[in-house]
Design a protein around this motif. Structure first.
Motif, mmCIF file in Angstrom:
data_model
loop_
_atom_site.group_PDB
_atom_site.id
_atom_site.type_symbol
_atom_site.label_atom_id
_atom_site.label_comp_id
_atom_site.label_asym_id
_atom_site.label_seq_id
_atom_site.Cartn_x
_atom_site.Cartn_y
_atom_site.Cartn_z
ATOM 1 N N ARG A 1 0.836 -1.205 0.000
ATOM 2 C CA ARG A 1 0.000 0.000 0.000
ATOM 3 C C ARG A 1 0.874 1.260 0.000
ATOM 4 N NH1 ARG A 1 -5.523 -0.111 1.768
ATOM 5 N NH2 ARG A 1 -6.310 -2.235 1.580
ATOM 6 N N GLU A 2 1.946 1.261 0.785
ATOM 7 C CA GLU A 2 2.833 2.439 0.843
ATOM 8 C C GLU A 2 3.490 2.690 -0.512
ATOM 9 O OE1 GLU A 2 5.656 2.019 4.137
ATOM 10 O OE2 GLU A 2 3.981 1.248 5.330
ATOM 11 N N GLN B 1 1.295 4.577 -2.563
ATOM 12 C CA GLN B 1 1.192 5.961 -2.098
ATOM 13 C C GLN B 1 2.345 6.823 -2.555
ATOM 14 O OE1 GLN B 1 0.523 5.975 2.108
ATOM 15 N NE2 GLN B 1 -1.682 6.164 1.831
#
Ligand code: TXA
Ligand code: MG
Length: 341
Positions: free
Chosen positions: A298-299, A302
């Motif tokens: 997920r990071e 981002q």
């Protein structure tokens, strides 16, 4: 609708339990990953879970219980090996598939006559099931196809405006979904999804354990498989993931050739010092990798990663579960590096 983050104190638990009893969907922490919780006996509530996730209706939900009495209400027959496995691993990250009872509607079981049952160990999950007073159906709380959420913030990112509330129980201690098993006969357990409860751990309590071969390959949508979840795209971030097998040195040489805007490596903690290219790390041991993998994927989205090359994890013990999630996140795009002779 606004999605409210609830503190899991008495008031927060009461509020969440009330929403569940009213047929609403609530984000729930467990020791594995966060789940989208609904009353497993209420068809309309369960239908909302499928809508919130964007999940195919034939992919069944796991039913979460807080006591063995609730097991007897959810299933019509308890297979021979269940008692000893429940004794050893419940509450905890093990889901066992059994013939379902009338009380569990077909919506929950994805049209199957079986149901996967799990007794979670997370105190907030246990308190929510007890307070709501009903068995709780809960798939992982991600948008269908995306990495599972391991914090309340991940759930919020995926479910903002789609569900009324999320109980914030902090970061999940396992970080990977439960081990899912079914029973071939009175002696044999079949692993349909590897997790923190490993084959070796199961073998301490049952005579025979087989790993379903579909765990390691791409399954087409029309195929008949033991677990419908195997057919669907899973755990994949927006960035394209490639899994790369080879020594740290070969991995570094390979990454040198891939350098471009948006290219990142996901490597082990121990490899980071010598690594000159953009990267993140996902732990050293298999347990750390299990805990960190989904958060890192997920990071990487981002920070704008377009392509991620992931160093191949160990494949034994809990590592098998990490490997299983990664081959699916990568859509089976795997590179094997061999030294030049
Ligand atoms: O750790 C977990 O299991 C988390 C937390 C929230 O408890 N839940 C979770 O649920 O991972 P979900 O729906 O994302 O994954 C459940 C998997 C799916 O692949 C599904 O196909 C399979 O278990 N499954 C569920 N019931 C089944 C059944 N009756 N027969 C075969 N497979 C089943
Ligand atoms: Mg899932």
């Amino acid at each position: 609708m606004e999605t409210e983050l609830l503190t899991p104190d008495e008031a927060g638990l009461q509020k969440a339990a009330e929403l569940i009893r009213e047929g609403q969907v609530v984000g729930m922490p467990t020791e594995t990953v966060y789940g989208l919780a609904a009353d497993a006996t209420n068809r309309d509530a369960v239908a909302k879970v499928f809508v919130a996730k964007g999940r195919p209706m034939d992919n069944p939900l796991i039913v979460h219980i807080s006591s063995m009495e609730e097991l007897e209400q959810a299933v019509s027959r308890v297979p021979e090996l269940v008692a000893s496995l429940a004794d050893a691993f419940w509450p905890g990250p093990l889901t066992m598939i059994m013939p379902k009872s009338e009380r569990i509607p077909m919506e929950t079981s994805g049209g199957l006559d079986t149901v996967g049952v799990r007794m979670p160990s997370h105190p907030v999950a246990q308190a929510l099931i007890r307070t709501a007073g009903v068995p709780i159906a809960a798939p992982s709380a991600n948008r269908s196809g995306y990495p599972s959420p391991t914090t309340a913030q991940h759930v919020l990112a995926d479910m903002q405006g789609r569900i009324p509330a999320i109980l914030d129980g902090g970061a999940c201690s396992c970080g990977l979904e439960s081990t899912v098993v079914t029973f071939d006969d009175d002696r044999t357990v079949r692993i349909l999804r590897p997790g923190f409860v490993t084959k070796e751990m199961l073998l301490e309590h049952v005579p025979n354990v087989v790993i379903d071969p579909a765990i390691f390959r791409q399954v087409s949508a029309s195929e008949k498989v033991a677990s419908p979840g195997m057919k669907y795209k899973h755990y994949a971030p927006n960035a394209a993931v490639t899994l790369v097998e080879g020594s740290p040195e070969l991995f570094r040489q390979f990454l040198a050739l891939q350098q471009a805007d948006g290219v990142y490596a996901l490597i082990f903690d121990g490899d980071a010092e010598q690594f000159p290219y953009p990267h993140m790390t996902y732990g050293g041991t298999s347990i750390e990798q299990g805990r960190q993998l989904f958060a890192r994927l997920r990071e990487l989205d981002q920070i704008g990663a377009k392509t991620v090359y992931v160093r191949m994890p160990q494949k034994d013990g809990v590592g098998l579960a990490v490997y299983n999630r990664l081959i699916r996140a990568a859509g089976f795009d795997i590179v094997h590096l061999a030294p030049r002779i």
